[in-house]
Design a protein around this motif. Structure first.
Motif, PDB file in Angstrom:
ATOM      1  N   ARG A 174     -56.302  35.181 -38.632  1.00  0.00           N
ATOM      2  CA  ARG A 174     -55.167  34.887 -38.150  1.00  0.00           C
ATOM      3  C   ARG A 174     -54.501  33.681 -38.518  1.00  0.00           C
ATOM      4  O   ARG A 174     -53.193  33.928 -39.184  1.00  0.00           O
ATOM      5  CB  ARG A 174     -54.905  35.109 -36.797  1.00  0.00           C
ATOM      6  N   ALA A 175     -55.091  32.831 -38.481  1.00  0.00           N
ATOM      7  CA  ALA A 175     -54.366  31.430 -38.816  1.00  0.00           C
ATOM      8  C   ALA A 175     -54.054  31.211 -40.166  1.00  0.00           C
ATOM      9  O   ALA A 175     -52.927  30.663 -40.786  1.00  0.00           O
ATOM     10  CB  ALA A 175     -55.314  30.211 -38.379  1.00  0.00           C
ATOM     11  N   LEU A 176     -54.989  31.805 -41.018  1.00  0.00           N
ATOM     12  CA  LEU A 176     -54.801  32.062 -42.545  1.00  0.00           C
ATOM     13  C   LEU A 176     -53.548  32.771 -42.934  1.00  0.00           C
ATOM     14  O   LEU A 176     -52.752  32.477 -43.784  1.00  0.00           O
ATOM     15  CB  LEU A 176     -55.983  32.263 -43.376  1.00  0.00           C
ATOM     16  N   ILE A 177     -53.599  34.040 -42.229  1.00  0.00           N
ATOM     17  CA  ILE A 177     -52.444  34.792 -42.800  1.00  0.00           C
ATOM     18  C   ILE A 177     -51.041  34.279 -42.063  1.00  0.00           C
ATOM     19  O   ILE A 177     -50.041  34.545 -42.934  1.00  0.00           O
ATOM     20  CB  ILE A 177     -52.621  36.416 -42.019  1.00  0.00           C
ATOM     21  N   PHE A 178     -51.212  33.756 -41.011  1.00  0.00           N
ATOM     22  CA  PHE A 178     -49.808  33.340 -40.351  1.00  0.00           C
ATOM     23  C   PHE A 178     -49.722  32.078 -40.868  1.00  0.00           C
ATOM     24  O   PHE A 178     -48.465  31.430 -40.360  1.00  0.00           O
ATOM     25  CB  PHE A 178     -49.863  33.587 -39.061  1.00  0.00           C
ATOM     26  N   SER A 179     -50.198  31.194 -41.498  1.00  0.00           N
ATOM     27  CA  SER A 179     -50.072  29.990 -42.123  1.00  0.00           C
ATOM     28  C   SER A 179     -48.500  29.753 -42.731  1.00  0.00           C
ATOM     29  O   SER A 179     -48.419  30.706 -43.458  1.00  0.00           O
ATOM     30  CB  SER A 179     -51.032  29.353 -42.782  1.00  0.00           C
ATOM     31  N   SER A 180     -47.879  28.614 -42.538  1.00  0.00           N
ATOM     32  CA  SER A 180     -46.833  28.389 -43.283  1.00  0.00           C
ATOM     33  C   SER A 180     -47.200  27.913 -44.822  1.00  0.00           C
ATOM     34  O   SER A 180     -46.203  28.017 -45.654  1.00  0.00           O
ATOM     35  CB  SER A 180     -46.078  27.339 -42.822  1.00  0.00           C
ATOM     36  N   ASP A 181     -48.472  27.848 -45.132  1.00  0.00           N
ATOM     37  CA  ASP A 181     -48.914  27.345 -46.515  1.00  0.00           C
ATOM     38  C   ASP A 181     -49.689  28.634 -46.989  1.00  0.00           C
ATOM     39  O   ASP A 181     -50.016  29.526 -46.202  1.00  0.00           O
ATOM     40  CB  ASP A 181     -50.008  26.413 -46.508  1.00  0.00           C
ATOM     41  N   LEU A 182     -49.445  28.777 -48.220  1.00  0.00           N
ATOM     42  CA  LEU A 182     -50.038  30.003 -49.171  1.00  0.00           C
ATOM     43  C   LEU A 182     -51.389  30.111 -48.970  1.00  0.00           C
ATOM     44  O   LEU A 182     -52.043  28.858 -49.142  1.00  0.00           O
ATOM     45  CB  LEU A 182     -49.793  29.986 -50.473  1.00  0.00           C
ATOM     46  N   SER A 183     -51.990  31.085 -48.233  1.00  0.00           N
ATOM     47  CA  SER A 183     -53.535  31.131 -48.480  1.00  0.00           C
ATOM     48  C   SER A 183     -54.167  32.122 -49.299  1.00  0.00           C
ATOM     49  O   SER A 183     -53.363  32.820 -50.041  1.00  0.00           O
ATOM     50  CB  SER A 183     -53.829  31.739 -46.903  1.00  0.00           C
ATOM     51  N   PHE A 184     -55.529  31.831 -49.652  1.00  0.00           N
ATOM     52  CA  PHE A 184     -56.292  32.457 -50.704  1.00  0.00           C
ATOM     53  C   PHE A 184     -57.457  33.232 -49.932  1.00  0.00           C
ATOM     54  O   PHE A 184     -58.265  32.525 -49.205  1.00  0.00           O
ATOM     55  CB  PHE A 184     -56.635  31.621 -51.785  1.00  0.00           C
ATOM     56  N   LEU A 185     -57.706  34.375 -50.465  1.00  0.00           N
ATOM     57  CA  LEU A 185     -58.897  35.174 -49.874  1.00  0.00           C
ATOM     58  C   LEU A 185     -59.718  35.214 -51.194  1.00  0.00           C
ATOM     59  O   LEU A 185     -59.013  35.993 -52.228  1.00  0.00           O
ATOM     60  CB  LEU A 185     -58.572  36.409 -49.074  1.00  0.00           C
ATOM     61  N   MET A 186     -61.119  35.125 -51.283  1.00  0.00           N
ATOM     62  CA  MET A 186     -61.739  35.361 -52.460  1.00  0.00           C
ATOM     63  C   MET A 186     -62.640  36.847 -52.224  1.00  0.00           C
ATOM     64  O   MET A 186     -63.279  36.828 -51.132  1.00  0.00           O
ATOM     65  CB  MET A 186     -62.921  34.109 -52.992  1.00  0.00           C
ATOM     66  N   GLU A 187     -62.711  37.766 -53.087  1.00  0.00           N
ATOM     67  CA  GLU A 187     -63.443  38.820 -53.144  1.00  0.00           C
ATOM     68  C   GLU A 187     -64.953  38.440 -53.158  1.00  0.00           C
ATOM     69  O   GLU A 187     -65.487  37.527 -53.760  1.00  0.00           O
ATOM     70  CB  GLU A 187     -63.241  39.722 -54.361  1.00  0.00           C
ATOM     71  N   ALA A 188     -65.908  39.207 -52.310  1.00  0.00           N
ATOM     72  CA  ALA A 188     -67.144  39.080 -52.379  1.00  0.00           C
ATOM     73  C   ALA A 188     -67.741  40.493 -52.096  1.00  0.00           C
ATOM     74  O   ALA A 188     -66.884  41.268 -51.392  1.00  0.00           O
ATOM     75  CB  ALA A 188     -67.754  38.215 -51.146  1.00  0.00           C
ATOM     76  N   HIS A 189     -68.906  40.831 -52.421  1.00  0.00           N
ATOM     77  CA  HIS A 189     -69.378  42.311 -52.443  1.00  0.00           C
ATOM     78  C   HIS A 189     -70.766  42.183 -51.687  1.00  0.00           C
ATOM     79  O   HIS A 189     -71.468  43.359 -51.643  1.00  0.00           O
ATOM     80  CB  HIS A 189     -69.183  42.972 -53.784  1.00  0.00           C
ATOM     81  N   ASP A 190     -71.279  41.309 -51.570  1.00  0.00           N
ATOM     82  CA  ASP A 190     -72.710  41.055 -50.754  1.00  0.00           C
ATOM     83  C   ASP A 190     -72.748  39.655 -50.256  1.00  0.00           C
ATOM     84  O   ASP A 190     -72.074  38.875 -50.181  1.00  0.00           O
ATOM     85  CB  ASP A 190     -73.785  41.543 -52.035  1.00  0.00           C
ATOM     86  N   GLY A 191     -74.094  39.559 -49.672  1.00  0.00           N
ATOM     87  CA  GLY A 191     -74.389  38.287 -48.996  1.00  0.00           C
ATOM     88  C   GLY A 191     -74.343  37.003 -50.021  1.00  0.00           C
ATOM     89  O   GLY A 191     -73.886  36.049 -49.859  1.00  0.00           O
ATOM     90  N   LEU A 192     -74.805  37.314 -51.123  1.00  0.00           N
ATOM     91  CA  LEU A 192     -74.975  36.198 -51.985  1.00  0.00           C
ATOM     92  C   LEU A 192     -73.628  35.755 -52.828  1.00  0.00           C
ATOM     93  O   LEU A 192     -73.353  34.576 -53.016  1.00  0.00           O
ATOM     94  CB  LEU A 192     -75.657  36.728 -53.649  1.00  0.00           C
ATOM     95  N   SER A 193     -72.711  36.972 -53.234  1.00  0.00           N
ATOM     96  CA  SER A 193     -71.410  36.394 -53.484  1.00  0.00           C
ATOM     97  C   SER A 193     -70.547  35.776 -52.504  1.00  0.00           C
ATOM     98  O   SER A 193     -69.568  34.978 -52.708  1.00  0.00           O
ATOM     99  CB  SER A 193     -70.764  37.802 -54.266  1.00  0.00           C
TER     100      SER A 193
END
Length: 304
Positions: free
Chosen positions: A24-43
């Motif tokens: 929630r803090a990332l999404i509502f931050s005044s700074d641009l946030s980034f989420l990285m794709e992952a698809h398993d534990g290793l990634s």
């Protein structure tokens, strides 16, 4: 409903703060946030090592890793299992691609509840009919009625409250509808309880995304620039966009890397040539916290 979930992660990460609070803090931050794709534990562990603060559990990437097509061929239970492994391996908050909810409002709320129990910090639901197909495949992308989709969002919100971040993904532009239709849906989904809006596009430029952001500023806006990747990040900051999702690149990098290594081993009938180009076993062991296991053995196993 308040759960205040602190999560314990085996290995080098230890106890972490409630993942939904962090997301929630990332999404509502005044700074641009980034989420990285992952698809398993290793990634997920690799993305953590790279410094990302949050993950996107991509439906396309999870389906691909499981050998399925991104057309609701993977079940919601399989997705939940993968998310749990990602959470355990990373300690990061995870926004989960919940597809279109895997059915009606009841399927959607069951999915949300199970994600909450198994490490998800948020779920993103798209307003396509079930079964859906990947937004970049073909031209047939029927949308569900606004009221029906709003019911799915309300069902999730009533089930999980603020314990699970809820993102409504608008596919109107993907389906060929106008900006006005996308804006109309955004208003309805905000009224239904969404915490943020993901606006999606398949065009090679960000014009319609930026036009949406100019017209609609009610909730944080999340984007997925897979097709309009040449747009500079500064444009998103200037537009007041909340979050950028790098949605499938770990999976695509894995495909390219594995293909190259397998082809070379097959051609050379040897691993000598590729050995300097792949991760060492020691790197893998460090990534997954084998040192913690060794220390735990010293602490908990009897001495002989």
């Amino acid at each position: 409903m308040t759960m205040n979930r602190a999560v314990f992660i085996p290995g080098p990460i230890g106890a972490v703060e409630d993942p939904t609070t962090i997301l929630r803090a990332l999404i509502f931050s005044s700074d641009l946030s980034f989420l990285m794709e992952a698809h398993d534990g290793l990634s997920a562990a690799i993305a953590t090592q790279a410094g990302f603060k949050g993950l996107w559990a991509s439906g396309l990437s999870i389906s691909s890793a499981l050998g399925y097509r991104d057309a609701n061929e993977a079940s919601w239970t399989e997705v939940v299992d993968v998310v749990e492994r990602m959470a355990d391996a990373s300690g990061l908050p995870i926004l989960v691609d919940g597809e279109s909810g895997f059915g009606n409002f009841n399927n959607a709320r069951l999915l949300a509840m199970k994600l909450l129990q198994h490490g998800g910090a948020g779920v993103c639901l798209e307003d396509k009919a079930f079964p859906k197909r990947n937004s970049f495949v073909g031209d047939h992308h029927p949308l569900v009625d606004i009221d029906e989709f709003s019911g799915r969002l309300k069902a999730i919100k009533d089930t999980t409250g603020d314990d699970l971040l809820l993102v409504a993904r608008i596919e109107a532009l993907i389906a060929g509808y106008s900006l006005d239709e996308a804006l109309r849906r955004a208003d309805a989904y905000a009224d239904a309880g969404a915490d943020a809006i993901l606006i999606h596009s398949r065009k090679s430029d960000a014009d319609e995304i930026l036009a949406f952001a100019k017209e609609w500023q009610t909730l944080p806006i999340v984007i997925v620039p897979t097709k309009y990747y040449r747009t500079p990040v500064s444009a998103y900051r200037d537009a007041g966009i909340s979050t950028v999702i790098w949605a499938n690149h770990a999976m695509r990098a894995a495909v390219a890397g594995m293909r190259a290594v397998c082809a070379r081993i097959a051609a050379e009938e040897s691993i000598a040539g590729v050995e300097p180009e792949v991760a060492t076993l020691d790197e893998v062991f460090r990534l997954l916290g084998y040192d913690e296991l060794a220390a735990a053995e010293d602490r908990y196993l009897p001495k002989h």
